[in-house]
Write an enzyme that holds these catalytic residues in place. Structure first.
Site, short mmCIF file in Angstrom:
data_model
loop_
_atom_site.label_atom_id
_atom_site.label_comp_id
_atom_site.label_asym_id
_atom_site.label_seq_id
_atom_site.Cartn_x
_atom_site.Cartn_y
_atom_site.Cartn_z
N GLU A 183 0.84 -1.20 -0.11
CA GLU A 183 -0.03 0.09 -0.04
C GLU A 183 0.78 1.26 0.01
O GLU A 183 1.94 1.28 0.46
CB GLU A 183 -0.82 0.17 1.20
CG GLU A 183 -1.69 -1.34 1.22
CD GLU A 183 -2.75 -1.35 2.31
OE1 GLU A 183 -3.69 -2.21 2.35
OE2 GLU A 183 -2.45 -0.79 3.39
N CYS A 190 3.39 8.55 1.30
CA CYS A 190 3.71 7.60 2.17
C CYS A 190 3.94 6.21 1.47
O CYS A 190 3.18 5.42 0.94
CB CYS A 190 2.85 7.46 3.44
SG CYS A 190 3.16 6.33 4.55
N CYS A 230 6.12 -6.96 7.92
CA CYS A 230 7.35 -6.48 8.75
C CYS A 230 7.83 -7.66 9.87
O CYS A 230 6.79 -8.25 10.20
CB CYS A 230 7.10 -5.15 9.58
SG CYS A 230 8.30 -4.65 10.38
N CYS A 275 5.84 -5.27 16.01
CA CYS A 275 5.54 -4.57 17.48
C CYS A 275 4.10 -4.83 17.48
O CYS A 275 3.17 -4.88 16.55
CB CYS A 275 5.61 -2.82 16.86
SG CYS A 275 7.31 -2.34 16.48
N CYS A 326 1.01 -2.59 16.08
CA CYS A 326 0.88 -2.54 14.56
C CYS A 326 0.36 -3.44 13.88
O CYS A 326 0.83 -4.50 14.02
CB CYS A 326 2.40 -1.99 14.20
SG CYS A 326 2.85 -1.66 12.43
N CYS A 368 -1.44 5.57 9.96
CA CYS A 368 -0.42 4.83 10.55
C CYS A 368 -0.73 3.43 10.87
O CYS A 368 -1.47 3.57 11.91
CB CYS A 368 0.26 5.70 11.51
SG CYS A 368 1.08 6.88 10.91
#
Ligand code: SAH
Ligand code: SF4
Length: 360
Positions: free
Chosen positions: A101, A114, A121, A125, A128, A345
């Site tokens: 994205e 962005c 990932c 975390c 997230c 985010c």
């Protein structure tokens, strides 16, 4: 295609979007082109969106013929677009493995793209959505750069003023491809953006921060998110490897060599109710950042499915911000953009699933 390719041995055709400006020049001179051909070809690609060697008429016929034999220019296309009620746009690129994205955020005085650097990932975390989905693979330089080329095409006359590496993935765990992409973004024949308009956000991969500082100077944003190691260990597993003290020392080293960060590094701090948002946490944060020239960006937490966190209330975020301001830190509260299309985010997963809306 790996950007560390040995330019003398071509087993397969080279996608020129994977080459940083220096490698582009090496590649072209290795096939007998003039020194300035690299600049010309970069201009065709990045300024004129021309991907057909036959149309690059200022390049000699002989070189165009050779290029057709050993090289190509292939961008990864956006396959889907979602538009938020606030004007934010989310573009999806379908790669073989999964979707990535890219988010466009228009504001009064600037417009920011962005971009993603990995599929998923590995750093997990807790707060997230990208981390929760796990890691698939690094994006190639061409896949990173394609997001910008495609966005520019979509935006037509509207200019992109800022690029942030804050999409999916940890950019510093895909260092070589990200550095090549940064060099193309900075180059005057590439996207020609100033170093102060490019921000790389990292959760703090210390050896990579040091390596980055040797290679390229851009704005750094550090995902700190905690005022002490106990809290950071709890929400960011990477802290067990690179703790806050080590991380802040590496930030100081980066700042010493950096012109882009003249006004200080950006410290990102996601506001998690009853986890890291107390008055004591704000005071502790100000204390640990005492020696680091920094601007603090407080981020209301964006919710996603199956997560146990709650965002701090806006009232609590304001109290937190005011403590930091009184201690002399320039402190902003990030506006959530594109929340209704899961473009905010930490909401990027590449999957089109409905997640619950964030209620502050
Ligand atoms: N991996 C890099 C860059 C991508 S994330 C990094 O972590 O810095 C961009 C920013 O969004 C980071 O500061 C990240 O910590 C933050 N973030 C992640 N999940 C979030 C969520 N659910 N709500 C708000 N911010 C989030
Ligand atoms: Fe990865 Fe950044 Fe999400 Fe952590 S916050 S899991 S480093 S993308």
């Amino acid at each position: 295609m790996d950007t560390n390719i040995n330019l003398n041995v071509f087993h397969s055709k080279v996608n020129l979007l994977n080459l940083d400006p220096k490698k582009m020049q090496l590649f072209l001179t290795s096939i007998g082109a003039k020194n300035f051909a690299a600049d010309q070809i970069m201009k065709w690609i990045y300024n004129h969106n021309c991907y057909d060697f036959n149309k690059m008429l200022n390049i000699s016929k002989n070189i165009r013929k050779k290029l057709n034999q050993i090289a190509y220019i292939k961008i990864s296309n956006f396959s889907e677009e979602k538009v938020s009620s606030d004007g934010t746009k989310k573009w999806i690129t379908s790669l073989n493995e999964q979707k990535i994205e890219t988010v466009y955020i228009p504001e009064k005085k600037r417009s920011t793209l962005c971009i993603s650097s990995q599929i998923g990932c590995a750093l997990k975390c807790d707060f997230c959505a990208t981390g929760k989905q796990g890691f698939n693979r690094n994006l190639t330089t061409s896949e990173i750069i394609s997001q910008i080329l495609q966005a520019k095409k979509k935006l037509k006359d509207k200019k992109l003023t800022n690029i942030v590496f804050m999409g999916m993935g940890e950019p510093l765990l895909n260092l070589n491809n990200v550095i090549a992409a940064l060099k193309i973004i900075l180059n005057k024949n590439g996207f020609g953006l100033s170093k102060r308009r490019i921000t790389l956000s990292t959760s703090g991969i210390i050896p990579a921060i040091d390596k980055l500082s040797q290679k390229v100077d851009v704005n750094l944003a550090i995902s700190l998110h905690a005022s002490n190691n106990d809290i950071r260990n709890l929400i960011m597993p990477i802290n067990k490897k690179y703790n806050i003290e080590l991380l802040l020392n590496s930030v100081s080293r980066y700042l010493k060599n950096s012109n882009a960060n003249r006004n200080g590094v950006t410290i990102e701090y996601v506001m998690l109710k009853n986890i890291n948002d107390s008055i004591k946490n704000a005071e502790e944060l100000a204390y640990i950042l005492k020696k680091i020239p920094s601007k603090i960006n407080l981020i209301p937490w964006n919710s996603f499915k199956n997560s146990s966190f709650t965002s701090s209330t806006i009232n609590r975020i304001n109290i937190f911000a005011n403590i930091l301001r009184k201690k002399g830190f320039s402190t902003t509260i990030r506006k959530n953009r594109g929340e209704d299309i899961n473009a905010a985010c930490g909401q990027l997963t590449g999957n089109i699933i409905n997640r619950s809306k964030n209620h502050l």
